[in-house]
Design an enzyme around this catalytic site. Sequence first.
Site, PDB file in Angstrom:
ATOM      1  N   GLY A  58      46.323  48.238  52.718  1.00 20.98           N
ATOM      2  CA  GLY A  58      45.667  47.461  53.854  1.00 20.98           C
ATOM      3  C   GLY A  58      44.084  47.158  53.549  1.00 20.98           C
ATOM      4  O   GLY A  58      43.622  46.456  54.204  1.00 20.98           O
ATOM      5  N   GLU A  59      43.694  48.244  52.810  1.00 16.98           N
ATOM      6  CA  GLU A  59      41.992  48.108  52.788  1.00 16.98           C
ATOM      7  C   GLU A  59      41.540  46.977  51.996  1.00 16.98           C
ATOM      8  O   GLU A  59      42.329  46.256  51.324  1.00 16.98           O
ATOM      9  CB  GLU A  59      41.603  49.302  51.914  1.00 16.98           C
ATOM     10  CG  GLU A  59      41.815  50.559  52.562  1.00 16.98           C
ATOM     11  CD  GLU A  59      41.078  51.841  51.852  1.00 16.98           C
ATOM     12  OE1 GLU A  59      40.300  51.616  50.637  1.00 16.98           O
ATOM     13  OE2 GLU A  59      41.085  53.016  52.356  1.00 16.98           O
TER      14      GLU A  59
ATOM     15  N   ASP B 266      38.681  25.629  85.489  1.00 19.58           N
ATOM     16  CA  ASP B 266      38.535  26.838  86.499  1.00 19.58           C
ATOM     17  C   ASP B 266      36.973  26.564  86.686  1.00 19.58           C
ATOM     18  O   ASP B 266      36.077  25.745  86.366  1.00 19.58           O
ATOM     19  CB  ASP B 266      38.705  28.054  85.843  1.00 19.58           C
ATOM     20  CG  ASP B 266      38.151  28.388  84.297  1.00 19.58           C
ATOM     21  OD1 ASP B 266      36.866  27.719  84.177  1.00 19.58           O
ATOM     22  OD2 ASP B 266      38.538  28.848  83.524  1.00 19.58           O
TER      23      ASP B 266
ATOM     24  N   LYS C  44      41.899  28.058  90.579  1.00 15.61           N
ATOM     25  CA  LYS C  44      43.454  28.639  89.951  1.00 15.61           C
ATOM     26  C   LYS C  44      43.022  30.136  90.161  1.00 15.61           C
ATOM     27  O   LYS C  44      41.876  30.884  90.192  1.00 15.61           O
ATOM     28  CB  LYS C  44      43.719  28.316  88.563  1.00 15.61           C
ATOM     29  CG  LYS C  44      42.502  28.962  87.574  1.00 15.61           C
ATOM     30  CD  LYS C  44      42.832  28.720  86.078  1.00 15.61           C
ATOM     31  CE  LYS C  44      42.075  29.578  84.980  1.00 15.61           C
ATOM     32  NZ  LYS C  44      42.196  29.193  83.741  1.00 15.61           N
TER      33      LYS C  44
ATOM     34  N   THR D 174      46.924  30.197  74.499  1.00 17.73           N
ATOM     35  CA  THR D 174      48.334  30.068  74.898  1.00 17.73           C
ATOM     36  C   THR D 174      48.879  28.539  75.330  1.00 17.73           C
ATOM     37  O   THR D 174      49.899  28.326  75.379  1.00 17.73           O
ATOM     38  CB  THR D 174      48.867  31.233  75.696  1.00 17.73           C
ATOM     39  OG1 THR D 174      48.214  31.136  76.990  1.00 17.73           O
ATOM     40  CG2 THR D 174      48.408  32.749  75.269  1.00 17.73           C
ATOM     41  N   ALA D 175      47.790  27.927  75.781  1.00 18.20           N
ATOM     42  CA  ALA D 175      48.130  26.713  76.347  1.00 18.20           C
ATOM     43  C   ALA D 175      48.387  26.528  77.677  1.00 18.20           C
ATOM     44  O   ALA D 175      48.829  25.725  78.345  1.00 18.20           O
ATOM     45  CB  ALA D 175      48.710  25.824  75.249  1.00 18.20           C
TER      46      ALA D 175
END
Length: 327
Positions: free
Chosen positions: A43-44, A174, A197, A228-229
């Site tokens: 993974g490096e 918001d 909200k 996430t909508a």
Amino acid sequence: MAVLLGKKIKIFSLSANRQLAEEIAESVGIPLSSCEILHFADGEINVQIDETVRGHNVFVIQPTSAPVNDHLMELLIMCDALKRASAKTINLVIPYYGYSRQDRKARSRQPISAKLVADLLQVAGADRVICMDIHAAQIQGFFDIPVDNFMGLPILANYLIDKKLEDVVVVSPDHGGTTRAREFAKVLDTTIAIIDKRRPEPNKAEVMNIIGNVAGKNCILVDDMVDTAGTLTVGAQALKEAGAKKVYAACTHGVLSGNAVQKIQDSYLEELIITNTIHLDDAKKIDKIKVLSVGALLGHGILKILSDEPLSGLFTYSYDKSKRELL
């Protein structure tokens, strides 16, 4: 070797958004330089720069979008490689700044990860950071180097003006986005409304009330990003229930995590307008999502930085109401 305005310059793309990098390079007028991103079995990550950068003003294009940690590590390792290869300046073009929502301590014993990322980038060798619509303006103060925060507003606004919508109201999802909505409304020469909200838990929104008149209006929900909508789709439903004619959404960053695309497809939204600060996979492309390019804007910004010109002219508007266009 490319020489622009008497300065040696090279532009590199890491793996997050090659297409945007190519558009930026085309706008600047030079080809992308060559580098290779290597992933080892454990993974490096390693970076191999295939040409000299000694004495060059280097621009690295890399939004730190998903997978955020891999893309961030690529950027840090690239910075280290450029610094050790004697680049004159290291300019990081991070159209989407990951971890930007962790900009303060909302509860006890929480980190301020946006500040940590800023520290890491500076220690790695960055001389300048270029972002777009960074989530919180105070993040610029987390750096001790220049930070240029570009706005997606002109691109999004021009697209909406071209649609020639009537009876428009700009809606902030918001209270925190009121300033952004007000700037957008100023360009469109219209009024704003605000969705009141509360958020019972991260990535979940519950509409409480709508402040302002939206009945019979074409509503444009404006935010810096759509993840996430949930906020946009719940907001669109509330606006329709309050009598809105049609609901559009305009966001600079299309994070679109999880089942966000399906939520948008099933929602009351007529259209979601985003930019290509984050690469949109083919699997996420639907008719309701319109993607606009920020390549030319960032390219022009790079040229202005190289010529030591102010960037404010890129975001100054004169709206001709009779012609319904930005001048």
